[in-house]
Design a protein around this motif. Sequence first.
Motif, PDB file in Angstrom:
ATOM      1  N   MET A 155       0.819  -1.188   0.000  1.00 40.45           N
ATOM      2  CA  MET A 155       0.000   0.000   0.000  1.00 40.45           C
ATOM      3  C   MET A 155       0.864   1.254   0.000  1.00 40.45           C
ATOM      4  O   MET A 155       0.538   2.256  -0.647  1.00 40.45           O
ATOM      5  CB  MET A 155      -0.908  -0.003   1.225  1.00 40.45           C
ATOM      6  CG  MET A 155      -1.957   1.092   1.227  1.00 40.45           C
ATOM      7  SD  MET A 155      -2.811   1.205   2.805  1.00 40.45           S
ATOM      8  CE  MET A 155      -1.490   1.751   3.868  1.00 40.45           C
ATOM      9  N   ALA A 156       1.976   1.218   0.715  1.00 40.08           N
ATOM     10  CA  ALA A 156       2.891   2.355   0.733  1.00 40.08           C
ATOM     11  C   ALA A 156       3.440   2.619  -0.663  1.00 40.08           C
ATOM     12  O   ALA A 156       3.580   3.776  -1.094  1.00 40.08           O
ATOM     13  CB  ALA A 156       4.023   2.102   1.722  1.00 40.08           C
ATOM     14  N   ARG A 157       3.745   1.554  -1.391  1.00 42.39           N
ATOM     15  CA  ARG A 157       4.236   1.718  -2.764  1.00 42.39           C
ATOM     16  C   ARG A 157       3.155   2.338  -3.649  1.00 42.39           C
ATOM     17  O   ARG A 157       3.443   3.198  -4.490  1.00 42.39           O
ATOM     18  CB  ARG A 157       4.666   0.366  -3.333  1.00 42.39           C
ATOM     19  CG  ARG A 157       5.861  -0.267  -2.630  1.00 42.39           C
ATOM     20  CD  ARG A 157       6.253  -1.565  -3.310  1.00 42.39           C
ATOM     21  NE  ARG A 157       7.359  -2.213  -2.614  1.00 42.39           N
ATOM     22  CZ  ARG A 157       8.025  -3.260  -3.114  1.00 42.39           C
ATOM     23  NH1 ARG A 157       7.683  -3.766  -4.281  1.00 42.39           N
ATOM     24  NH2 ARG A 157       9.015  -3.802  -2.442  1.00 42.39           N
ATOM     25  N   GLN A 158       1.935   1.900  -3.468  1.00 42.01           N
ATOM     26  CA  GLN A 158       0.825   2.462  -4.247  1.00 42.01           C
ATOM     27  C   GLN A 158       0.643   3.941  -3.934  1.00 42.01           C
ATOM     28  O   GLN A 158       0.453   4.764  -4.849  1.00 42.01           O
ATOM     29  CB  GLN A 158      -0.457   1.682  -3.942  1.00 42.01           C
ATOM     30  CG  GLN A 158      -0.411   0.230  -4.360  1.00 42.01           C
ATOM     31  CD  GLN A 158      -1.474  -0.616  -3.679  1.00 42.01           C
ATOM     32  OE1 GLN A 158      -2.248  -0.120  -2.852  1.00 42.01           O
ATOM     33  NE2 GLN A 158      -1.522  -1.895  -4.012  1.00 42.01           N
ATOM     34  N   LEU A 159       0.710   4.281  -2.660  1.00 42.30           N
ATOM     35  CA  LEU A 159       0.562   5.673  -2.255  1.00 42.30           C
ATOM     36  C   LEU A 159       1.684   6.535  -2.833  1.00 42.30           C
ATOM     37  O   LEU A 159       1.440   7.631  -3.351  1.00 42.30           O
ATOM     38  CB  LEU A 159       0.547   5.770  -0.728  1.00 42.30           C
ATOM     39  CG  LEU A 159       0.409   7.167  -0.135  1.00 42.30           C
ATOM     40  CD1 LEU A 159      -0.884   7.841  -0.588  1.00 42.30           C
ATOM     41  CD2 LEU A 159       0.474   7.098   1.390  1.00 42.30           C
ATOM     42  N   ASP A 160       2.910   6.043  -2.757  1.00 43.61           N
ATOM     43  CA  ASP A 160       4.040   6.800  -3.311  1.00 43.61           C
ATOM     44  C   ASP A 160       3.883   7.002  -4.814  1.00 43.61           C
ATOM     45  O   ASP A 160       4.244   8.057  -5.354  1.00 43.61           O
ATOM     46  CB  ASP A 160       5.350   6.068  -3.017  1.00 43.61           C
ATOM     47  CG  ASP A 160       5.742   6.156  -1.546  1.00 43.61           C
ATOM     48  OD1 ASP A 160       5.144   6.969  -0.817  1.00 43.61           O
ATOM     49  OD2 ASP A 160       6.638   5.397  -1.133  1.00 43.61           O
TER      50      ASP A 160
ATOM     51  N   ALA B 109       9.907 -10.891  -3.264  1.00 38.73           N
ATOM     52  CA  ALA B 109       9.116 -11.649  -4.234  1.00 38.73           C
ATOM     53  C   ALA B 109       7.642 -11.630  -3.836  1.00 38.73           C
ATOM     54  O   ALA B 109       6.751 -11.489  -4.683  1.00 38.73           O
ATOM     55  CB  ALA B 109       9.631 -13.081  -4.337  1.00 38.73           C
ATOM     56  N   LEU B 110       7.370 -11.778  -2.539  1.00 40.23           N
ATOM     57  CA  LEU B 110       5.995 -11.702  -2.049  1.00 40.23           C
ATOM     58  C   LEU B 110       5.397 -10.332  -2.349  1.00 40.23           C
ATOM     59  O   LEU B 110       4.277 -10.218  -2.855  1.00 40.23           O
ATOM     60  CB  LEU B 110       5.977 -11.983  -0.548  1.00 40.23           C
ATOM     61  CG  LEU B 110       4.633 -11.962   0.191  1.00 40.23           C
ATOM     62  CD1 LEU B 110       4.709 -12.843   1.431  1.00 40.23           C
ATOM     63  CD2 LEU B 110       4.232 -10.549   0.597  1.00 40.23           C
ATOM     64  N   LEU B 111       6.147  -9.267  -2.038  1.00 46.05           N
ATOM     65  CA  LEU B 111       5.651  -7.912  -2.272  1.00 46.05           C
ATOM     66  C   LEU B 111       5.420  -7.659  -3.757  1.00 46.05           C
ATOM     67  O   LEU B 111       4.433  -7.021  -4.140  1.00 46.05           O
ATOM     68  CB  LEU B 111       6.646  -6.894  -1.717  1.00 46.05           C
ATOM     69  CG  LEU B 111       6.698  -6.795  -0.189  1.00 46.05           C
ATOM     70  CD1 LEU B 111       7.868  -5.927   0.242  1.00 46.05           C
ATOM     71  CD2 LEU B 111       5.397  -6.232   0.355  1.00 46.05           C
ATOM     72  N   ALA B 112       6.321  -8.175  -4.585  1.00 40.39           N
ATOM     73  CA  ALA B 112       6.162  -7.979  -6.024  1.00 40.39           C
ATOM     74  C   ALA B 112       4.903  -8.669  -6.536  1.00 40.39           C
ATOM     75  O   ALA B 112       4.172  -8.126  -7.372  1.00 40.39           O
ATOM     76  CB  ALA B 112       7.396  -8.499  -6.760  1.00 40.39           C
ATOM     77  N   ALA B 113       4.626  -9.876  -6.024  1.00 47.32           N
ATOM     78  CA  ALA B 113       3.429 -10.604  -6.441  1.00 47.32           C
ATOM     79  C   ALA B 113       2.165  -9.886  -5.971  1.00 47.32           C
ATOM     80  O   ALA B 113       1.196  -9.745  -6.725  1.00 47.32           O
ATOM     81  CB  ALA B 113       3.466 -12.027  -5.893  1.00 47.32           C
TER      82      ALA B 113
END
Length: 233
Positions: A1-6, A205-209
């Motif tokens: 979610m942090a990546r999406q927000l950024d 890998a988990l976060l990327a998926a």
Amino acid sequence: MARQLDEQIASRFPVGQRLKVLDVGMGQGTQALRLARAGHEVTGLESDPGMLATARSALEAEPEGIRRRVRLVEGDGRDTGVHFLPGAFDVVLCHGVLMYVAEPDGLLAGLARVLAPGGLLSLLVRNGDALAMRPGLAGDWPAALAAFGTDTYTNRLGLRVRADRLDALTATLAGIGAPLTAWYGVRVFTDLAPDDAVLPAEPEALLAAEERAGRTDPYRSVAALLHLCGVRG
């Protein structure tokens, strides 16, 4: 979610701009502190004294420069009109709050009110269109069947709370002048993982998926949570 927000912040504001951020229902302050470390001025609003104390303790451990950029306020998200002027913030976060609000339209209108023109509203809600997924994947067939056609569920704290549907929130955001511009799924593959689960050997890998699924149909539609981003007109 942090990546999406950024990603959404980077798409809306010039690189290096110091933004004024309001985090409504900030909890222990994870996102507030993360954005303060990135150079933004953050106001955290939290009504739970225990959570507020945890956030204060975490803030005290930060360098002085970061502490100066964070203001913590005890209050309810429905009282933004009392605490803040219209158009006071570039970014407003409301993550994991709407499920505890029986009638969220007033709260959302208040959040839109304190957004500056072009400001970003970030919501994290329980996905009301996929409430049968968690009990179904856990093999609890009576609970899975009961989840169809309802907007309520029992969360991991044992509380009976509310979920939101994408179509309804899309209409609400349009009505308050902050129409939906992007949405993601959160916890597509990992919703059944317990809070104390051990991280895998390759967490990237988990976060990327999860990140890929969260932006890809049909996977994002059955995520446990929805991350919706609207922009103030």
